[in-house]
Write a protein that holds these residues in place. Structure first.
Motif, mmCIF file in Angstrom:
data_model
loop_
_atom_site.group_PDB
_atom_site.id
_atom_site.type_symbol
_atom_site.label_atom_id
_atom_site.label_comp_id
_atom_site.label_asym_id
_atom_site.label_seq_id
_atom_site.Cartn_x
_atom_site.Cartn_y
_atom_site.Cartn_z
ATOM 1 N N ALA A 5 58.502 33.654 -21.244
ATOM 2 C CA ALA A 5 59.840 32.969 -21.451
ATOM 3 C C ALA A 5 60.218 33.207 -22.632
ATOM 4 O O ALA A 5 61.574 33.702 -22.875
ATOM 5 C CB ALA A 5 59.820 31.436 -20.998
ATOM 6 N N ALA A 6 59.512 33.189 -23.696
ATOM 7 C CA ALA A 6 60.193 33.369 -25.143
ATOM 8 C C ALA A 6 60.446 34.791 -25.253
ATOM 9 O O ALA A 6 61.433 35.017 -26.008
ATOM 10 C CB ALA A 6 59.212 32.863 -26.176
ATOM 11 N N GLU A 7 59.781 35.576 -24.623
ATOM 12 C CA GLU A 7 59.851 37.065 -24.858
ATOM 13 C C GLU A 7 61.143 37.245 -24.172
ATOM 14 O O GLU A 7 61.858 38.196 -24.835
ATOM 15 C CB GLU A 7 58.706 37.755 -23.875
ATOM 16 C CG GLU A 7 57.950 38.727 -24.939
ATOM 17 C CD GLU A 7 56.946 39.394 -24.014
ATOM 18 O OE1 GLU A 7 57.164 40.419 -23.414
ATOM 19 O OE2 GLU A 7 55.846 38.765 -23.755
ATOM 20 N N MET A 8 61.662 36.724 -22.986
ATOM 21 C CA MET A 8 62.900 36.924 -22.187
ATOM 22 C C MET A 8 64.081 36.379 -23.165
ATOM 23 O O MET A 8 65.129 36.900 -23.110
ATOM 24 C CB MET A 8 62.843 36.585 -20.847
ATOM 25 C CG MET A 8 61.855 37.070 -20.097
ATOM 26 S SD MET A 8 62.234 37.353 -18.432
ATOM 27 C CE MET A 8 63.736 38.263 -18.501
ATOM 28 N N ASP A 9 63.719 35.224 -23.853
ATOM 29 C CA ASP A 9 64.693 34.765 -24.640
ATOM 30 C C ASP A 9 65.012 35.432 -26.046
ATOM 31 O O ASP A 9 65.672 34.900 -26.719
ATOM 32 C CB ASP A 9 64.075 33.127 -24.929
ATOM 33 C CG ASP A 9 64.377 32.287 -23.876
ATOM 34 O OD1 ASP A 9 65.005 32.591 -22.883
ATOM 35 O OD2 ASP A 9 63.763 31.265 -23.754
ATOM 36 N N GLY A 10 64.110 36.370 -26.144
ATOM 37 C CA GLY A 10 64.512 37.340 -27.114
ATOM 38 C C GLY A 10 63.645 37.014 -28.456
ATOM 39 O O GLY A 10 64.110 37.465 -29.719
ATOM 40 N N ALA A 11 62.774 36.147 -28.154
ATOM 41 C CA ALA A 11 61.763 35.822 -29.462
ATOM 42 C C ALA A 11 60.885 37.129 -29.832
ATOM 43 O O ALA A 11 60.157 37.278 -28.865
ATOM 44 C CB ALA A 11 60.968 34.525 -29.348
ATOM 45 N N SER A 23 58.518 34.896 -34.342
ATOM 46 C CA SER A 23 59.187 33.879 -33.714
ATOM 47 C C SER A 23 58.149 33.045 -32.811
ATOM 48 O O SER A 23 58.197 31.869 -32.725
ATOM 49 C CB SER A 23 60.332 34.168 -32.997
ATOM 50 O OG SER A 23 61.342 34.852 -34.005
#
Ligand SMILES: Nc1ncnc2c1ncn2[C@@H]1O[C@H](COP(=O)(O)OP(=O)(O)OP(=O)(O)O)[C@@H](O)[C@H]1O
Ligand SMILES: [Mg+2]
Lengths: 333, 289
Positions: B187-193, B197
């Motif tokens: 999810a964080a990867e998809m959120d651009g982290a 980060s």
């Protein structure tokens, strides 16, 4: 913004070919539902589109740009996971703000967007809570909130309602549909529940073992299933199938007839049978009738049927509603 | 533990071990306290009441303040190295790599080496200025060898002890890492982290509880590091590597003064409690559910 094109996409895990080769066109602003039995590759397909899995072959393009090798963040998609995947140690506000923070937006903009999203999703009172202190439906909404703040080109949902109870599922279903109308953004929605598929979709993609069985609007699939699999999967209760002599009488190796397109009579009809269990839903009654030659058939009667367990009745299909299938299970036009 | 009856039963069942533990704790503590108020030397058969004399003697010993500082430096240094290094190693061996099983066993193995043996190996094979591996490595670059135990004695002991505790930290942090939900990372990867980060906002908060456990457990053991010092530097040069336990040892066995050593022990307990108090204030909140 938000058209997605899959070209000969395939995926292999070790020796396991999960998706052999698949083409699919998703138009801008469409609500597309992937539906199919468990393990058929729905999640895998969604993850391929999201960029969380590498393709074994083929290409994916979004709005005309080839994103086959682009990392997830660069595809401009937002995903809502089945487990919600909220960040447990961040407050609801921080969860929703996270993608904006990662995008480097300034504090005032972030605050405003988070407040807006919270208002849309009725989360304003919960902004300072941690995910652990929320109910399932509220968590679901936070996950959606985290997805909408980024204004993605498309939303991906992986069975987002499967952890909710039946009543909440209906509510959230409506909320997501409402959201789709409001935002007009492309949405891809994975589910194994054909009711969700029928009620929400503009376009349903029926998957079976990684293959697309049929693509079409809910009514197209209901009225003109292309093969036995789709015919059996779409519609509730399931379509009745008749084979052999009884089917030959209607001019096909296999025929299908939906429970709502059967009529019954106590004196005459096509198939004779004994009434088994009846399920009373109030508005409808589903009767399971044990026929002489064609196994158990389901009969749908509006309102309350005066049928008792053990009664002998005759069933007759509505001629124009009969689905005919050839030896290979394909529908005969 | 829902009903009163269950609670009572539970207490009854626990009682024997609790009582045993209490005796185990209270008897030595009482003995130490008793001796700390006695003039009791192994060279002198006559004992007498000493009042606060032993404490006064121990506290005014010029080695005492440096022993406290050394103890804290040693504990702090080892904690720093093992937590930072352990996190790094855990992240590394959590990756799907070739020969993962063997790599993991290799990383864990220092924990099975006895402290005395570890210290001897480090002293003679790694840090020896003439034939040690570090000296050889430095000579490759044309640099003069470092005489570890003469030039940087406390740091050298810290390195040895940290090497022993690194596997423990790695192991605990690795299990914590493995319990991190993969979907959160995705999810964080998809959120651009990006990777950094994700580490800061997801992995580190997730590890905070495990790091707390590592810090607390290690502190308990590190306050009483002894064998490594005895084997390598014997507390020297001077008192450069004398920590509290080692000071107690010098009093008791080298000076044969049980009274002063006991007073030192009591003081060590007090210091440990002060450290524990501050630790709980700083990191203890991470343990709350
Ligand atoms: N990482 C993986 N490694 C190996 N096989 C996998 C992996 N992920 C999925 N599979 C296999 O791929 C097939 C499709 O899995 P997928 O998760 O896409 O199913 P699904 O349609 O989403 O099912 P469900 O409705 O139960 O979620 C399954 O047979 C599964 O065992
Ligand atoms: Mg799935």
């Amino acid at each position: 913004m938000g058209s997605i094109h899959l070209n000969k996409v395939s995926k292999v895990f070790g020796d396991l070919k999960v998706i052999p080769s698949l083409d699919l066109e998703i138009n801008e602003g469409e609500f597309v539902v992937f539906v199919g039995p468990s393990g058929c590759g729905k999640s895998t397909l969604l993850r391929l589109i999201a960029g969380l899995e590498d393709l074994s072959g083929g290409t994916i393009s979004i709005d005309g740009n080839d994103v086959t090798n682009a990392p997830p963040a660069k595809r401009g998609l937002a995903m809502v996971f089945q487990s919600y995947a909220l960040y447990p140690h961040m407050s609801v506000r921080k969860n929703i703000a996270f993608p904006l923070k990662m995008a480097g937006e300034d504090k005032a903009t972030i605050d405003k967007k988070v407040e807006d999203a919270a208002r849309v999703l009725n989360l304003t009172d919960y902004l300072e809570r941690k995910p652990g202190q929320l109910s399932g439906g509220q968590r679901q909404r936070v996950a959606i909130g985290r997805a909408i703040v980024r204004q993605p080109t498309a939303f991906l949902f992986d069975e987002p309602l499967s952890n909710l109870d039946a009543a909440l599922r209906v509510t959230m279903r409506l909320e997501i549909s409402e959201l789709h109308h409001e935002l007009g953004t492309t949405m891809i929605y994975v589910t194994h529940d054909q009711v969700e598929a029928m009620t929400m979709a503009d376009k349903i993609v029926v998957l079976n073992r990684g293959n697309i069985e049929q693509v079409g609007s809910p009514m197209e699939l209901y009225n003109h299933p292309r093969n036995l699999f789709v015919a059996g999967f779409i519609g509730s209760p399931k379509m009745n199938f008749v084979e052999g002599k009884d089917a030959q009488a209607f001019g096909a190796p296999t025929i299908g007839i939906r429970p709502e397109h059967l009529s019954y009579s106590s004196s005459e009809g096509a198939w004779k049978g004994k009434v088994g269990v009846a399920e009373h839903l109030g508005s409808d009654t589903f009767c399971h009738v044990h026929t002489e030659n064609s196994g158990t058939m389901t009969l749908r009667v509006s309102g309350e049927a005066g049928l008792k367990h053990g009664d002998t009745i005759y069933l007759t299909p509505e001629e124009s509603r009969i689905h005919r299938f050839d030896d290979k299970g394909l529908a005969i036009a | 533990m829902a009903t009163t009856q269950m609670r009572t039963t539970a207490r009854l069942m626990l009682a024997p071990s609790v009582i045993l533990l209490l005796i185990w704790m209270v008897v030595p503590l009482a003995a130490t306290l008793y001796y700390s108020f006695q003039n009791y030397s192994l060279l002198n058969p006559i004992t007498s009441f000493a009042g606060w004399g032993n404490y006064y003697y121990f506290l005014t010993d010029p080695a005492f303040s440096s022993a406290v500082v050394n103890t804290l430096l040693l504990v702090g240094g080892v904690l720093l190295i093992s937590v930072v290094g352990g996190t790094f190693l855990a992240l590394l061996i959590d990756q799907p790599i070739f020969g993962q099983g063997i790599v993991r066993i290799l990383v864990i193995s220092p924990f099975f080496v006895m402290p005395t043996v570890a210290a001897l190996v480090w002293k003679n094979m790694m840090m020896n200025p003439i034939y040690g591996i570090f000296a050889w490595l430095l000579s490759l670059f044309g640099l003069p060898p470092i005489d570890f135990f003469a030039q940087i004695p406390l740091l050298s002991v810290t390195i040895i002890v940290a090497w022993q505790w690194l596997p423990f930290a790695t192991l605990i942090l690795l299990t914590a890492l493995q319990s991190l939900d993969g979907e959160q990372i995705e999810a964080a990867e998809m959120d651009g982290a990006g990777a950094v980060s994700r580490f800061i906002y997801l992995v580190l908060p997730h590890l905070s509880r495990a790091i707390t456990v590592v810090i607390l457990i290690e502190t308990i053991f590190l306050l009483s590091v002894f064998a490594e010092i005895l084997v390598t530097t014997n507390g020297g040069p001077g008192t450069a590597t004398t920590n509290l336990p080692f000071l107690v040892y010098t009093q008791a066995l080298l000076s044969y003064d049980v009274g002063v050593a006991s007073a030192g022990g009591v003081i060590a307990i007090i210091v440990a409690n002060i450290v524990a108090f501050f630790l709980m204030r700083i990191v203890g909140k991470n343990l709350e559910a």
